[in-house]
Scaffold this active site. Sequence first.
Site, PDB file in Angstrom:
ATOM      1  N   GLU A  97     -17.188  -3.270 -39.706  1.00 12.27           N
ATOM      2  CA  GLU A  97     -18.470  -3.827 -39.547  1.00 12.27           C
ATOM      3  C   GLU A  97     -19.262  -3.215 -38.487  1.00 12.27           C
ATOM      4  OE1 GLU A  97     -18.157  -8.376 -40.713  1.00 12.27           O
ATOM      5  OE2 GLU A  97     -17.115  -8.111 -38.952  1.00 12.27           O
TER       6      GLU A  97
ATOM      7  N   ASP B 296     -12.975  -5.482 -37.668  1.00 12.70           N
ATOM      8  CA  ASP B 296     -13.783  -6.718 -37.260  1.00 12.70           C
ATOM      9  C   ASP B 296     -14.828  -6.221 -36.143  1.00 12.70           C
ATOM     10  OD1 ASP B 296     -14.655  -9.462 -37.843  1.00 12.70           O
ATOM     11  OD2 ASP B 296     -14.060  -9.644 -35.416  1.00 12.70           O
TER      12      ASP B 296
END
Length: 1007
Positions: A641, A604
């Site tokens: 990400e 993340d």
Amino acid sequence: MAAALLVPSAAPALADHTPAPSLVTLVGSLQDELGCPGDWQPDCAATALLPVDGQPGVYRATFDVPAGAYETKVAVGGSWTENYGAGGAAGGANIGLQAPGGAVTFTYDHATHLLTDDLPDAVGGQQAAHWLSRGVVAWDTAAVEGAASFRLYGARDGGLAVEDGAVTGATSSHLLRRTGDALPADLAAASPHLAQLDPLELPRSSRPRVADLLRGQLLVAALDADGRVLASTGVQVPGVLDDVYAGAADRELGLTWGPARGGDRGRAHRPHLALWAPTARSVSLHVYADGSGGEPIATTRMVADRDGVWRARGDAAWEGRYYLYEVEVFVPETGRVERNLVTDPYSVGLSTNSERSLLVDLDAPEVTPEGWDDVAAPRPVRPEELSVWELHVRDFSITDETVPAEHRGTYKAFTDTGSDGMAHLRGLADAGMRAVHLLPVNDIATVEEDASLRREPTCDLATLPPDSPEQQECVLEVAGEDGFNWGYDPLHYTVPEGSYSTDPEGATRILEFREMVAALHGTGLGVVQDVVYNHTSSAGQGGENDLDRIVPGYYHRLDPTSGAVETSTCCPNTATEHTMMGKLVVDSLVTLVRTYRLDGIRFDLMGHHPKANILDVRAALDALTLERDGVDGSSVYLYGEGWDFGEVAGDARFEQATQANMAGTGIGTFNDRLRDAVRGGGPFDEDPRVQGFASGLLTDPNGAAANGTAEQQRERLLLAQDQIRVGMTGNLRDYRFTDRTGAEVTGADVDYGGSPTGYTADPQEAVTYVEAHDNETLYDALALKLPQATPMADRVRMQTLALATTAYGQGVSFWHAGGEQLRSKSLDRNSYDSGDWFNVLDHTGTTNGFARGLPPAPDNEDKWPYMRPLLADPALRPTPADIAAARAQADQLLRVRSSTPLFSLGTAERVQQKLSFPGSGPEQTPGVVTVLVDDTVGEDVDPDLAGLVVVLNATPGAVTQEVPVVGGGWELHPVLAGGADDVVRGATADGGTLTVPARTAAVFVAR
């Protein structure tokens, strides 16, 4: 971004000045004490600041604030849409408040967005000095005029003050010598955001006192020639901690098991515990019989080593018991020495709701499923062959009536092999899906683990109108107390979440997680874990997260002047650039991969990590072997990400793990370029009807003014087609082709909002997707963007066409669970806390989740006018037959992709050699992208095929495309020719002339 907005301090704010507000609210961790129903409530009138007569734009109120440490900021308009923090920054860091107890007056000035209070400035209220190494402190001394000298003051138990120009309460004082205008090169390189500060040198005679100084309060002061204080500031210490205690980087921390004294391993083995707490005065280990309540059954004072690690050895009888550390440490936030009872940051097991850490041996039979060592991992595949299905554990089974009630929403549901959900997964695996990506399954801070204490909506949701606001009102009433959350609010990184276990107490969650992995491996699917190391759910002395209560001021990234915790991720940002936070990431992942035999890791907000940290993870996993560790770590695929934003943007503090920076590492990043080109617009458009390639731009306009004129639409569509072409190469930066203007360009030359479209050096570095858990599902995006009158059969086809851009491209193909069967979240763009109702995943194909009411107001209300007519339109609710058709078409995409290695060429050189785009250039057909893979040139990749052609026709009519003939000539791929889609079966080849029906993705092969 996958990180949901879980903590109010990080909600978005308007950066520009706005009109005088009607409501200004003091928000923060003190609101509950001031009469609000809870903290961080922007709409609570009890903490409203009122307009000051005669001072336009100024708001003020006085409150009786109990003594304590708090965090505050100001919200405007009764919501988080506009909020201001430290320094008046929009969406800025929370403002620390140390209240002595009693009346405090708060003032907000809308002209500057500054929130102030009338408390006297605390000594060291700012932390603008940085102790970077044993001998160097950095500070902006140029801002202090007339300074004749500088000193570092220490107070072992706190109590520093400045009175009448003198520092009082100090237990030691050390001269700091100004040594020049520039930091030493190594320190400036390690902390580029501090490179402009001035170096102050601590004398060698004082350096033996460094460890003692770091255990108390610190202050740096500038003095005039008479010794009077001109300015003072608190001190940030992570740099010097990393310098002085560098040896801890090589220590094994947390819980390990070793033989009893004398080495009689057959008789018993004993727990060994190690905690890094270099600023602690003392650390004690408390052992408890149970996970909650009761007094310790044993207490052991831990012993400190010179590297800041405290250690203790326990008794074999402690296995299965629980423990806490008691850390005696000075806390700058409170200004005093605290005794904190904390869990272990390296916990591998926990009690219910993470109250205590568990003394569990991960090799014990009790946590090992039967046959665990015999469960074969899925067939290893090259990363470019991967197709990944992104799934939330609770979504998978919570509404599946073929799963026993006690297993629904848990890891255990994956072991119910006869369920609808597992049948669905087996079907996907048979079609060619390679792995399941699990949304965060680490210990989550905000979900009640005791199922008996959770609340569910009390309304009869199914009876309410499809465009009603009542469903979301009812869901939001219990959102903080139900069992649903995406889970991007971590508490302990290396322990499975207890709410997904049938029993959150003890070691059951460990066993059941392994059983889940074994079940998924048994279907041929790998398991990817979504991990969240970039932030914690809370911080500070009053937070739930214990990192900051063990080593205050170290584990979180701080504003370089105020010392406030940065929150650009959504929540308190961790400082993974600091040695021991980076080590925690590496150690945690090695434990997770080894313990649970994971096949992939998804980070993340990976761009908030240093690139070096992610490469350290890669190196550590590469060292794991099947023989020693039960897993081949080199086969574990890493991706994340790679967004570039916040206080670290532009490599401000270190070289980030962002999209462009990860080129050449083999580590994947999500390709938002292709996503936006296919869907149209971006996730944050004011008008959600902005169209793209697969949503009718130019070819099927919806009439929205936001799409511009026909000529503007044509220009945007042709650019989108070039972006899609680059995406289908694996988003290669150096791939050369002819663009829409007729120029020969590279992938990096194609524009994406001022950034390069292509940024990878290898196809495996591109994770290609058109939907994920974030933002609207693909079905919902198409509902908003396609003309409302578009027939459902055409909506199904456009869904398939959009998915084809990832299935038929090079690189990793990423699918959101349910996308293969038109999954909807009733247009919700941020369903992180929208409950089971809006996140429904139906494996029976009865419903796709559309028209279950207006989605929750906090993230969607401004779009309700666009949504209402769509949700009320029964023609937009697919029937079971429509859902079945979508599933059949999606299966064909997977079968075609997995049928040939020509969709996974593997290297940039091979892609450039074999892959081309017939029909590109200035004469190309708007709404059509054609891809040729010629296997007659270079190395033979697929002995069965001479090549293949993909034609993506997003137009409402049939098209022809001219392509070179290779091998024995073109024919429709046998999977499509013999499949259930009547329309694609109508695609034909006549020599090099390929004809493809409307809204169709066709693949032709040559033998």
